[in-house]
Structures are given as structure tokens and as C-alpha cells.
Design an enzyme around this catalytic site. Sequence first.
Site, short mmCIF file in Angstrom:
data_model
loop_
_atom_site.label_atom_id
_atom_site.label_comp_id
_atom_site.label_asym_id
_atom_site.label_seq_id
_atom_site.Cartn_x
_atom_site.Cartn_y
_atom_site.Cartn_z
N CYS A 208 0.86 -1.18 0.00
CA CYS A 208 0.00 0.00 0.00
C CYS A 208 0.90 1.24 0.00
CB CYS A 208 -0.87 0.00 1.26
SG CYS A 208 0.13 0.02 2.74
N HIS B 287 5.39 -6.33 8.43
CA HIS B 287 5.22 -7.72 8.86
C HIS B 287 5.51 -8.65 7.70
CE1 HIS B 287 2.53 -6.20 12.31
NE2 HIS B 287 3.76 -6.38 12.71
N HIS C 109 3.65 1.78 11.15
CA HIS C 109 2.71 1.58 12.25
C HIS C 109 2.74 2.70 13.28
CE1 HIS C 109 1.85 -2.33 10.84
NE2 HIS C 109 2.95 -2.91 11.24
N GLU D 103 0.31 -0.91 15.61
CA GLU D 103 -0.35 0.36 15.30
C GLU D 103 -1.36 0.73 16.40
OE1 GLU D 103 -2.63 0.73 11.52
OE2 GLU D 103 -4.03 1.73 12.84
N THR E 183 -6.35 1.30 11.42
CA THR E 183 -6.54 1.61 9.99
C THR E 183 -6.86 0.37 9.16
OG1 THR E 183 -4.18 1.38 9.59
CG2 THR E 183 -4.99 3.61 10.03
N CYS F 129 -8.40 2.80 6.65
CA CYS F 129 -7.71 3.25 5.43
C CYS F 129 -8.32 2.57 4.20
CB CYS F 129 -6.25 2.89 5.62
SG CYS F 129 -5.37 2.56 4.17
N SER G 234 1.21 -10.99 9.62
CA SER G 234 0.57 -9.77 9.10
C SER G 234 -0.94 -9.84 9.33
CB SER G 234 0.87 -9.64 7.60
OG SER G 234 -0.12 -8.85 6.99
N ASN H 211 -3.33 -7.78 8.28
CA ASN H 211 -4.20 -7.52 7.13
C ASN H 211 -4.18 -8.69 6.15
OD1 ASN H 211 -2.71 -6.52 4.48
ND2 ASN H 211 -1.50 -5.80 6.22
S1 SF4 Z 1 -2.82 3.00 6.95
FE1 SF4 Z 1 -1.74 1.10 6.85
S2 SF4 Z 1 -2.71 0.01 5.13
FE2 SF4 Z 1 -3.28 2.17 4.94
S3 SF4 Z 1 -1.74 3.07 3.56
FE3 SF4 Z 1 -1.05 3.35 5.67
S4 SF4 Z 1 0.29 1.63 6.10
FE4 SF4 Z 1 -0.94 1.12 4.33
#
Ligand code: SF4
Length: 276
Positions: free
Chosen positions: A12, A41, A73, A125, A161, A189, A217, A219
Site C-alpha cells: 500500500c 510484517h 505503524h 499500530e 486503519t 484506510c 501480518s 491484514n
Molecule cells: S494506513 Fe496502513 S494500510 Fe493504509 S496506507 Fe497506511 S500503512 Fe498502508
Amino acid sequence: MEVVLAEYLGFCYGVKRAIKIARENASTGEKKAATLGPIIHNPQMVARLQDDGVGAINSLDEMENGTVIIRSHGVGPDIYEEAKARDLTLVDATCPHVRRAQLAAKALVDEGYNVVIVGEKNHPEVKSIFEWTNDTATIVESVEEAEKVEKCAKLGIVSQTTFSGENFKKIVMALLDKSQELKIERTICTATLERQKAAVELAQKVDLMLVIGGKNSANTTRLYQLCKEKCQTYHIETAEELSDQWFDKIKKIGITAGASTPDWIIKEVYVKCQKK
Ligand code: SF4
């Protein structure tokens, strides 16, 4: 074998940015540089960065001098103070979206709200957001936990997020009657939502899904859970884990990857699957 990649997958914006910042600040000669905690991660990416001159430390105690890089994070306010007191150079690669969640949580505390962070208790985070509330927030991961939150005059809610949008809604519903005054900061996010939506869409059209990313990880694990509800799914870190037995009677494979999965690993898996 037909192999289809999800419309959104892999690194991302925040992770790409953090890796770029880390590389720009790599060790030179005597000057040591390290991230506080693994940059993302993903063990393979961490090892590659180490080769590029960016190590990882677990605590500022491990660094006598040099540059400390804050990963995407983020960290709590104490780390900024401590780095300054130790005369370390601090490079902040906190993702701007995470920063927004931290500052939203802090502002809620300053405005007199009891803060609830919707997220996973052990996620770095979430810990960083918690520290921006002076360690006063309640962290809630499920509807059951939300139901146990005590009633109060003013309740403020922020989110990890990378939390699932659907679960966030359910938890918010469970918190609705906890206070007369409720302020919701929806700090999820879009990168996470995009990846989740694209993964589910693809999982409905294929016989088998491969979800690539670190086993640590959050996510990536979430993508795995979502895809598993739609079709046969495996969570792998690298192409080496692919097993021939998985592909019996399979005609179409879908691939997705967490926000911390490097492109080169996705490519290796894609190429190997095409040869099945
Ligand atoms: S909040 Fe987390 S998932 Fe979203 S862009 Fe930032 S690092 Fe990536």
C-alpha cells in the site's frame, strides 16, 4: 493454469513510502540506521532491507548513536522524547493515515472523551494509537467486548486503519447506547478496504485463492479469512510453500496479497502457478 491477480494487492501507499524513506536513510560507513521494530510484517522484506543497510532494533537501548526510523505503524509520543534525549536522529515514516488516527485519538482525549480504539490489542499500530491517549483508551476487538464497555458522558471512537469495515460497523452499533454524546472517527484506510473488496470479488470467480503475506501480518490474515468464506484458500509467505496437491481439479487460481507483501514475492508465486 489460468491465474488471475486481484485488482488491488500488495504494498500500500504507507508501506511503499516507509520502505523508500528507510532506504534513503540506510547506514553509511560509521553511521548506523535501523527501524524500531521490523519495518513491515514480512520477514523476506526485513531481510532484504538488512542487506541494504537498514537493520531492525526492538528498543532504543540497542542504539547508541545513528538514525532510528519509525515504521509505518507509528509509535507513541514517549519514543520521540526518548530519541531526542538520547541524541539519536529520528526519521519518521509513520503512515499519514496512522498519524491521523493517532492525532484523532489524542484530540478526543483532549476534548474530554473516553476513547475506544476498535482494533487488535496486540497490533503495533493499535499500541501506538493507545499511547497517544496517555494509555487511557479501551481497546475493543469484538462486539462482545464492546458490550462490556462502561457507560460514560462522552465516548469517542477511533479505528485501527486496517480493521474490517463490516466489523467496525457492528462494534459501533454495540457502543451506540454507551453514551449520550458519541463522536466517531472512522480512521479505516481505503487501501485495506480496496484489497479486501477485490479479494472477495476474485474469490467468488476462481476455484482456489492464494493469499500471500507474512504469517504475522494482520491484514494478510484478514484477507485469508475473507477469501476462505468463498472458496478453497491457502495463506502462504513464499512460492516455496506451494504444494502440488492443492491444484488437483483446479482450473482457475486467484492471487491476492497483503499490504506488506513485496512485488517480487507476488511475481514468483504468479509465475510458478502458471506452470501448474
Ligand atoms: S494506513 Fe496502513 S494500510 Fe493504509 S496506507 Fe497506511 S500503512 Fe498502508
